[in-house]
Write a protein that holds these residues in place. Structure first.
Motif, PDB file in Angstrom:
ATOM      1  N   THR A   1      18.311  14.227   9.254  1.00 39.88           N
ATOM      2  CA  THR A   1      18.095  15.233  10.293  1.00 39.88           C
ATOM      3  C   THR A   1      16.666  15.181  10.815  1.00 39.88           C
ATOM      4  N   ALA A   2      15.704  15.035   9.892  1.00 48.85           N
ATOM      5  CA  ALA A   2      14.312  14.930  10.329  1.00 48.85           C
ATOM      6  C   ALA A   2      14.102  13.672  11.163  1.00 48.85           C
ATOM      7  N   GLN A   3      14.753  12.597  10.766  1.00 51.56           N
ATOM      8  CA  GLN A   3      14.652  11.360  11.541  1.00 51.56           C
ATOM      9  C   GLN A   3      15.241  11.536  12.925  1.00 51.56           C
ATOM     10  N   LEU A   4      16.348  12.266  13.016  1.00 53.93           N
ATOM     11  CA  LEU A   4      16.958  12.512  14.326  1.00 53.93           C
ATOM     12  C   LEU A   4      15.980  13.241  15.238  1.00 53.93           C
TER      13      LEU A   4
ATOM     14  N   GLY B   1      22.312   5.299  10.248  1.00 52.92           N
ATOM     15  CA  GLY B   1      20.942   5.114  10.700  1.00 52.92           C
ATOM     16  C   GLY B   1      20.896   4.657  12.145  1.00 52.92           C
ATOM     17  N   SER B   2      21.749   3.680  12.483  1.00 48.69           N
ATOM     18  CA  SER B   2      21.816   3.232  13.876  1.00 48.69           C
ATOM     19  C   SER B   2      22.348   4.337  14.783  1.00 48.69           C
ATOM     20  N   LEU B   3      23.322   5.099  14.270  1.00 45.71           N
ATOM     21  CA  LEU B   3      23.841   6.232  15.045  1.00 45.71           C
ATOM     22  C   LEU B   3      22.735   7.235  15.328  1.00 45.71           C
ATOM     23  N   ASN B   4      21.873   7.453  14.345  1.00 47.89           N
ATOM     24  CA  ASN B   4      20.774   8.397  14.508  1.00 47.89           C
ATOM     25  C   ASN B   4      19.905   8.020  15.701  1.00 47.89           C
TER      26      ASN B   4
ATOM     27  N   PRO C   1      27.701   9.322   3.347  1.00 48.03           N
ATOM     28  CA  PRO C   1      26.297   9.514   2.954  1.00 48.03           C
ATOM     29  C   PRO C   1      25.741  10.883   3.320  1.00 48.03           C
ATOM     30  N   LEU C   2      26.292  11.533   4.337  1.00 47.66           N
ATOM     31  CA  LEU C   2      25.775  12.837   4.751  1.00 47.66           C
ATOM     32  C   LEU C   2      26.092  13.933   3.740  1.00 47.66           C
ATOM     33  N   ARG C   3      26.968  13.644   2.764  1.00 51.10           N
ATOM     34  CA  ARG C   3      27.237  14.630   1.725  1.00 51.10           C
ATOM     35  C   ARG C   3      26.075  14.740   0.749  1.00 51.10           C
ATOM     36  N   HIS C   4      25.195  13.732   0.717  1.00 51.08           N
ATOM     37  CA  HIS C   4      24.044  13.765  -0.177  1.00 51.08           C
ATOM     38  C   HIS C   4      22.935  14.593   0.467  1.00 51.08           C
ATOM     39  N   ARG C   5      22.440  15.581  -0.253  1.00 53.05           N
ATOM     40  CA  ARG C   5      21.502  16.533   0.335  1.00 53.05           C
ATOM     41  C   ARG C   5      20.234  15.863   0.858  1.00 53.05           C
ATOM     42  N   THR C   6      19.636  14.967   0.051  1.00 56.40           N
ATOM     43  CA  THR C   6      18.389  14.340   0.476  1.00 56.40           C
ATOM     44  C   THR C   6      18.616  13.433   1.680  1.00 56.40           C
ATOM     45  N   PHE C   7      19.710  12.699   1.650  1.00 54.95           N
ATOM     46  CA  PHE C   7      20.051  11.868   2.814  1.00 54.95           C
ATOM     47  C   PHE C   7      20.151  12.740   4.060  1.00 54.95           C
TER      48      PHE C   7
ATOM     49  N   ALA D   1       4.858  15.023  19.013  1.00 54.24           N
ATOM     50  CA  ALA D   1       3.897  15.312  17.949  1.00 54.24           C
ATOM     51  C   ALA D   1       4.520  16.233  16.900  1.00 54.24           C
ATOM     52  N   LEU D   2       5.221  17.272  17.342  1.00 56.45           N
ATOM     53  CA  LEU D   2       5.861  18.186  16.405  1.00 56.45           C
ATOM     54  C   LEU D   2       6.957  17.494  15.599  1.00 56.45           C
ATOM     55  N   SER D   3       7.634  16.521  16.201  1.00 56.91           N
ATOM     56  CA  SER D   3       8.710  15.839  15.474  1.00 56.91           C
ATOM     57  C   SER D   3       8.167  15.059  14.277  1.00 56.91           C
ATOM     58  N   PHE D   4       6.953  14.516  14.396  1.00 56.15           N
ATOM     59  CA  PHE D   4       6.355  13.811  13.255  1.00 56.15           C
ATOM     60  C   PHE D   4       5.903  14.789  12.172  1.00 56.15           C
ATOM     61  N   VAL D   5       5.519  15.987  12.564  1.00 60.11           N
ATOM     62  CA  VAL D   5       5.228  17.022  11.567  1.00 60.11           C
ATOM     63  C   VAL D   5       6.495  17.325  10.764  1.00 60.11           C
ATOM     64  N   GLY D   6       7.638  17.346  11.439  1.00 61.56           N
ATOM     65  CA  GLY D   6       8.914  17.563  10.750  1.00 61.56           C
ATOM     66  C   GLY D   6       9.198  16.465   9.734  1.00 61.56           C
ATOM     67  N   ILE D   7       8.873  15.212  10.078  1.00 65.40           N
ATOM     68  CA  ILE D   7       9.048  14.108   9.131  1.00 65.40           C
ATOM     69  C   ILE D   7       8.194  14.337   7.887  1.00 65.40           C
ATOM     70  N   CYS D   8       6.955  14.770   8.076  1.00 70.28           N
ATOM     71  CA  CYS D   8       6.055  15.028   6.938  1.00 70.28           C
ATOM     72  C   CYS D   8       6.680  16.012   5.959  1.00 70.28           C
ATOM     73  N   PHE D   9       7.178  17.131   6.466  1.00 74.49           N
ATOM     74  CA  PHE D   9       7.740  18.150   5.598  1.00 74.49           C
ATOM     75  C   PHE D   9       9.016  17.660   4.916  1.00 74.49           C
ATOM     76  N   ALA D  10       9.864  16.935   5.647  1.00 73.40           N
ATOM     77  CA  ALA D  10      11.126  16.468   5.065  1.00 73.40           C
ATOM     78  C   ALA D  10      10.878  15.479   3.924  1.00 73.40           C
ATOM     79  N   VAL D  11       9.967  14.517   4.144  1.00 72.01           N
ATOM     80  CA  VAL D  11       9.685  13.543   3.097  1.00 72.01           C
ATOM     81  C   VAL D  11       9.019  14.209   1.900  1.00 72.01           C
ATOM     82  N   ALA D  12       8.171  15.209   2.153  1.00 68.78           N
ATOM     83  CA  ALA D  12       7.487  15.899   1.056  1.00 68.78           C
ATOM     84  C   ALA D  12       8.469  16.614   0.142  1.00 68.78           C
ATOM     85  N   THR D  13       9.646  16.999   0.636  1.00 67.69           N
ATOM     86  CA  THR D  13      10.632  17.686  -0.195  1.00 67.69           C
ATOM     87  C   THR D  13      11.499  16.728  -1.004  1.00 67.69           C
TER      88      THR D  13
END
Length: 545
Positions: A30-33, A157-160, A19-25, A189-201
């Motif tokens: 990574t943002a989830q990590l 996901g569990s590994l993450n 699954p890590l070969r898929h760009r969006t995944f 707080a900054l890590s959740f900002v990272g989630i925002c940007f990743a999902v927006a892309t």
């Protein structure tokens, strides 16, 4: 949260990392990590702020409970929202809200205003955000990886989560010692900002079929599906039997680390890191272990390893020995979580996936929160060591019930893709979408020798009708013509019945209906009965479904 990715142009692969070969995944994973690392850093910071308070065992367990208990009342509404609104938009707004809460906690801690009550209240708010976010995050995974890669994506996901557990606590312990807890809260707080940007892309393709459901009927449909799905109920039962006793180690380890082992925040972080290292190692062997043992034996092994590891960890007095023991304990935790998550992902159809996963999160994370409070009370009554040992013994006992209540053997073998096997009803009347209840009659004509097979087939048909919308269902036999059998089921509204036609019936459901229909001498005849609003006859024309 779980990982996610993109399916375009990829072929089936046996690799656990496919699954890590898929760009969006890869981007979202990574943002989830980063977010999970921040969450674990926050957890360590919050627990360490309370570990020197009076009644430390109860307070540190309350931190975990405050973050997990919101799933009991918000996870299912979150699952409904994730199934009826745009999941991408929902995730962005929730991540932004959680970043704001973490920012407020950072500011209050810097100003010296983060009392235990304030800390628990803001932790509770973060738990509310996670309870709403998690169903949507887990539900996007099958949108973004091929079905054959769902087990690998679930394990990743569990590994993450557990890789974050290996890194976050250790880093948090060092930062707390050097710069204080406000720094780890700010990083979260900054890590959740990272989630925002990743999902927006994420360029999400539309998956909506027909008109979106309204909240109230969607909530009822989700709970009805779970009630009518024995396989889902069994997975939920196994998850509850595992997590309630397993939660003792997570809730009481900070007190054991400080009181029994004499460790500071850095040492406690390293112990959590050992659990995370074990989970990372477990992910690498998840696929061959499942292939060699099967899901039920693997779940039994992982439960017993976690029980034994937890008991040994609180009895030993040397920190290094405890860290070594916690590595295989982390393997057991990862294998159990991945088994449950994969089972649900493979069992639930797309139309109700977020709601089904929300119920799972209620059971698993809610069970962990309730268990934390329970074992905190036991530890206050006895000792933290005694609480974990009792919980470990209980986990070993519940594992023995796998012989009687195993995970379903059909996992991953049923077709859960949504199909539309029924033709559109041809009616004299034109019911409004909200008209109801609607009664559907299906007439079968049987030869006597086919009756046993027909009754067996109708068991699967009944479950299908109830899962997809039937409030009531019964099978009747004509007392004047014994070859005539009538299936009758009631649906709440005409729109609910149309969803049975267009967006809720899976390939496995259609196969069950075909099996029953093929046993009839003639194609089954269907009538739709709707509420009487005019003198016009309310009997629909005969149409085979």
């Amino acid at each position: 949260m779980t990982g996610s990715g993109s399916v375009g142009g990829e072929r089936k692969s046996g690799s656990a990392w496919a699954p890590l070969r898929h760009r969006t995944f890869r981007t979202l994973w990574t943002a989830q990590l980063g977010s999970n690392v921040g969450t674990w850093m926050q957890t360590v910071g919050a627990q360490w702020m309370l570990v020197r308070q009076p009644h430390a065992a109860a307070l540190t367990s309350a931190v975990q409970a405050a973050s997990l208990l919101p799933v009991l009342f918000l996870s299912l509404p979150g699952g409904v929202l994730a199934d009826v609104v745009n999941r991408k938009t929902m995730l962005v707004w929730l991540a932004a809200s959680m970043a704001a809460v973490c920012g407020a906690l950072t500011a209050l801690t810097s100003a010296g205003l983060a009392t235990p009550a304030v800390l628990l209240a803001l932790t509770f708010l973060l738990g509310c955000g996670q309870a709403l976010m998690n169903p949507a995050w887990q539900a996007i995974q099958p949108e973004l990886v091929p079905r054959e890669e769902i087990p690998a994506a679930s394990a990743l996901g569990s590994l993450n989560v557990n890789a974050a557990r290996a890194v976050g606590p250790a880093v948090a312990g060092l930062l707390i010692a050097v710069a204080g807890t406000r720094v780890v809260f700010g990083i979260n707080a900054l890590s959740f900002v990272g989630i925002c940007f990743a999902v927006a892309t994420w360029r999400r393709q539309s998956t909506t079929v027909g008109e979106a459901e309204h909240m109230r009927p969607a909530l009822a449909a989700g709970t009805r599906y779970v009630r009518a799905a024995p396989g889902v109920r069994r997975i939920l039962l196994r998850a509850a039997l595992f997590v309630v006793p397993a939660s003792a180690l997570w809730g009481l380890l900070p007190v054991v680390a400080r009181v029994r082992l004499g460790l500071g925040s850095g040492g406690y972080g390293l112990l959590l890191g050992a659990l995370g290292v074990g989970a990372v190692a477990g992910a690498a062997f998840m696929k061959p272990a499942t292939a060699a043992l099967g899901r039920n034996r693997l779940l039994a092994l992982s439960s017993l390893v976690f029980a034994a590891g937890g008991a040994a960890a609180v009895w030993l007095t040397q920190p290094l020995a405890v860290a070594v023991v916690l590595v295989p304990t982390g393997v057991g935790w990862l294998w159990a979580l991945s088994t449950f998550n994969t089972a649900l992902q493979l069992t639930l159809p797309a139309w109700v996936r977020a709601r089904g996963l929300a119920v799972y999160l209620i059971v698993f994370m809610g069970g962990q929160g309730v268990g934390s409070l329970l074992w905190g009370a036991v530890a206050a009554w006895l000792t933290p060591t005694g609480g974990v040992v009792i919980a470990s013994a209980l986990l070993a006992l519940t594992t023995a019930t796998l012989a009687s209540w195993p995970l379903p053997a059909s996992l991953g073998t049923l077709d859960r893709e949504v199909v539309a096997p029924w033709p559109e009803p041809s009616l004299v009347l034109d019911p409004d979408p909200d008209d109801g209840p609607v009664v559907v009659e299906v007439v079968y004509l049987l030869d006597g020798e086919r009756e046993p097979a027909f009754l067996e087939a109708m068991t699967a048909v009944e479950r299908s009708r109830r899962r997809t919308g039937a409030l009531r269902w019964t099978l009747l036999r004509d007392s004047e013509d014994v070859s005539r059998w009538v299936e009758v089921f009631e649906v709440a509204s005409w729109s609910e019945h149309l969803r049975q036609h267009t967006s809720r019936t899976t390939g496995a459901d259609a196969e069950a209906m075909r099996t029953a229909a093929d046993l009839s001498r003639t194609p089954p005849q269907v009538r739709h009965l709707v509420p009487a609003r005019t003198p016009t006859p309310v009997v629909a024309s005969m149409v085979a479904e």
